[in-house]
Design an enzyme around this catalytic site. Structure first.
Site, PDB file in Angstrom:
ATOM      1  N   LEU A 170       0.837  -1.208   0.000  1.00  0.00           N
ATOM      2  CA  LEU A 170       0.000   0.000   0.000  1.00  0.00           C
ATOM      3  C   LEU A 170       0.867   1.251   0.000  1.00  0.00           C
ATOM      4  O   LEU A 170       0.443   2.315  -0.405  1.00  0.00           O
ATOM      5  CB  LEU A 170      -0.900   0.028   1.239  1.00  0.00           C
ATOM      6  N   THR A 230       7.157  -0.863   5.514  1.00  0.00           N
ATOM      7  CA  THR A 230       6.322  -0.922   4.335  1.00  0.00           C
ATOM      8  C   THR A 230       4.950  -1.424   4.761  1.00  0.00           C
ATOM      9  O   THR A 230       4.842  -2.295   5.618  1.00  0.00           O
ATOM     10  CB  THR A 230       6.932  -1.897   3.310  1.00  0.00           C
ATOM     11  N   ASP A 257       4.618  14.380  12.243  1.00  0.00           N
ATOM     12  CA  ASP A 257       4.726  14.189  10.798  1.00  0.00           C
ATOM     13  C   ASP A 257       3.355  14.370  10.140  1.00  0.00           C
ATOM     14  O   ASP A 257       2.913  13.523   9.370  1.00  0.00           O
ATOM     15  CB  ASP A 257       5.312  12.802  10.498  1.00  0.00           C
TER      16      ASP A 257
END
Ligand SMILES: *[C@@H]1O[C@H](CO)[C@@H](O)[C@H](O)[C@H]1NC(C)=O
Ligand SMILES: *[C@@H]1O[C@H](CO)[C@@H](O)[C@H](O)[C@H]1NC(C)=O
Ligand SMILES: *[C@@H]1O[C@H](CO)[C@@H](O)[C@H](O)[C@H]1NC(C)=O
Ligand SMILES: *[C@@H]1O[C@H](CO)[C@@H](O)[C@H](O)[C@H]1NC(C)=O
Ligand SMILES: *[C@@H]1O[C@H](CO)[C@@H](O)[C@H](O)[C@H]1NC(C)=O
Length: 554
Positions: free
Chosen positions: A283, A290, A401
């Site tokens: 994805l 990942t 973030d």
């Protein structure tokens, strides 16, 4: 003797919880109701005659014993109440289970599961953990070693044997082998009170009288506080029935204990679920790992994050992420279902799968061309993101973030803020003064480069960039733009200072043609301007951000 009808209704008891009824707000529900010797009872309990007022009901005047029904549907089985009813537990007798135990019927081991809805879950104790495996199963060495240390009940007429800990103080769940065969399943049954000796055979040890405890989900508690009604949709998603603004009330289902409920070798199952981490299932990349799409054996869709490689710092961060995520509950944050343990060779995290891609994708990525997001949807994204961040800050957590790549959308375009890999608890954690730059270019608080210190106002800055992306449809960084405008924040500040809103706001949203959209997008630009102040003390708090965005909508 146990009739087949009893067995059927016993089984209905366990399938009833997959059936959901939409209930409607009944303003006539009393805050509490009188219930004979139990005094006044409150939500989630309801009087038998008013099932819509609670999540399960009590027949206060039933003879010889008052009864409790764990569901509000008329066909749900009833349990005798043996104790007073406290705010979250009661001792009950399950007459169907009692009959099955008396006749030593192995039907007992079929389809037994814990009742669970997005509003309420139940536990019973004392209980025993059992492992149900086919009679002629191939076992590897690890499994063999494990089975040797358990006791086996092999007198069932079914094609399975039941294994359980020989010593009642031992927790079978903790010693389950990682290579547990898929054909085995874990179940829990109530133990007899007072406990029988460890040498007693299985049926002697089980009991039909037990403490039942209920736990309301945070979603339901909040909903009830607001005067709403906790319900579920057909997809087993939590829903708060309230008159106002239904769009914002579509809350996420939290299947909290995905892996702890079925701990059969998580790593193996997850490998299978992702087709052995096939690249076609990828994805994307999110902090430190990942992310793969996976489908569990029961059909549930999940997102599985796999650590890039093992090194201590990253493992530490992974565990950190787990700790933080499991403590957080908010409808606009991605939920964490479970993870593989520190013991297993590979660290994997299992998240709720959020189906409709990232906000970045929808406003300037691949999906933008197909069907660009309309202004009302973008406005809702801004408000829900602000709500999620305000919630994090209230919990003393900085996201670190925030970016449109980390804001996911479900199929109703509700926001799920993702990736807390960079989050850390503060202020006790000294590592918040970190030496390595964190965050993503284009979104990082400019003050960070001066003092290497991220605060909740650093998230506010990044949120300002997200707001500008939402109104302009431009990416946060674009090297094809003029040197001074590569960073979207700089571009926006200079245009807002010149009041050149028409050079910033995407006209296809209706800016300039629709008066209402023009007004709202302009006020969001002004809010973004405040968030993007270089001086962090000039920026609003996220809480103010929420009120301002909701006010702008008005
Ligand atoms: C509670 O339900 C019973 C029927 O089970 C009914 O007779 C009684 O009046 C109800 N009590 C209240 C306070 O509504
Ligand atoms: C229930 O509570 C009352 C008063 O608190 C107490 O007198 C009674 O003994 C309790 N009954 C049971 C079965 O525990
Ligand atoms: C019990 O579970 C089996 C397999 O999961 C299923 O096929 C069966 O229909 C279930 N029975 C009931 C009564 O729910
Ligand atoms: C079994 O008992 C333990 C400890 O009392 C409890 O944490 C757990 O939730 C119970 N399991 C079920 C299925 O109710
Ligand atoms: C995204 O959501 C829209 C609206 O519900 C739907 O039409 C579309 O198919 C979804 N796309 C994906 C990839 O799920």
């Amino acid at each position: 003797m146990v009739s087949s009808r009893d067995v059927a209704s016993f089984l209905v008891y366990f399938s009833v919880f997959h059936v959901f009824l939409l209930k409607f707000v009944d303003s006539k529900c009393p805050k509490s109701f009188p219930c004979g010797i139990f005094g006044n009872l409150e939500f989630p309990l309801a009087n038998y005659s008013q099932p819509e007022c609670g999540l399960f009901t009590v027949e206060c005047n039933a003879v010889p014993h008052p009864k409790v029904h764990l569901d509000t549907q008329w066909f749900s089985p009833s349990y005798q109440i043996l104790s007073n009813i406290s705010s979250s537990s009661v001792r009950i007798r399950n007459p169907i289970l009692e009959d099955l135990l008396k006749s030593k019927s192995c039907s007992l081991f079929l389809n037994f599961s814990i009742p669970h809805t997005p509003s309420i879950s139940y536990q019973f104790f004392p209980n025993i953990t059992l492992l149900k495996c086919p009679k002629n199963m191939n076992v590897d060495e690890e499994m063999h070693y494990f089975l040797d240390r358990t006791r086996r009940y092999e007198d069932c007429d079914f094609d399975f044997d039941i294994y359980y800990a020989a010593n009642s103080n031992e927790n079978l769940l903790l010693s389950l082998p990682l290579s547990l065969p898929n054909v085995c399943s874990v179940l829990h049954l109530p133990l007899k009170l007072p406990p029988t000796s460890d040498s007693a055979e299985l049926f002697e040890r089980l009991g039909a009288e037990y403490h039942l405890q209920w736990i309301l989900s945070d979603d339901c508690i909040n909903c009830h506080r607001k005067g709403g009604q906790c319900t579920s949709t057909g997809n087993n998603e939590f829903r708060c029935e309230e008159e106002k603004n239904p769009l914002k009330l579509i809350l996420a289902d939290r299947r909290e204990s995905l892996l702890s409920v079925s701990p059969s070798s998580p790593t193996q199952n997850l490998k299978k679920a992702t087709n052995n981490f096939d690249s076609s299932k990828e994805l994307g990349d999110g902090g430190f790992g990942t992310v793969y799409y996976g489908k569990l054996r029961d059909g549930r869709e999940v997102a599985i994050k796999r650590l890039y490689e093992h090194n201590y710092k990253r493992v530490e961060q992974f565990i950190n992420e787990i700790k933080i995520l499991t403590c957080l509950r908010h409808p606009n944050l991605v939920s964490l279902y479970g993870c593989t343990s520190r013991r297993s060779r590979e660290l994997l995290l299992v998240y709720e799968f959020v189906s409709n891609g990232t906000v970045a994708d929808h406003i300037h990525g691949d999906r933008a061309k197909e069907a660009p997001l309309s202004w009302p949807i973008r406005m809702n994204i801004a408000i829900e993101t602000a709500n999620a961040l305000a919630y994090l800050h209230k919990s003393d957590i900085i996201h670190r973030d925030v970016k449109t790549n980390n804001i996911l959308l479900d199929d109703k375009f509700c926001v799920k803020v993702a990736d807390f890999g960079l989050s850390r608890l503060f202020p006790n954690d000294v590592t918040h003064i970190s030496t390595a730059p964190q965050g993503t270019p284009g979104y990082v608080d400019p003050e960070y480069h001066q003092c290497y210190h991220l605060t909740d106002r650093s998230d506010v800055y990044s949120f300002g960039v997200v707001l500008i992306e939402l109104i302009s449809s431009m990416p946060a960084v674009d090297i094809s733009r003029h040197r001074h405008e590569i960073n979207l924040a700089n571009l926006a500040i200079s245009r807002i200072q010149r009041c050149a809103f028409n050079e910033l706001i995407d006209s296809s949203l209706g800016f300039g043609s629709d008066a209402e959209v023009t007004r709202m997008t302009t006020s969001f630009a002004e809010l973004a301007f405040r968030c993007l102040q270089l001086e962090k003390d000039m920026r609003p708090s996220m809480g103010e951000g929420v009120s301002i965005s909701e006010g702008n909508k008005g």
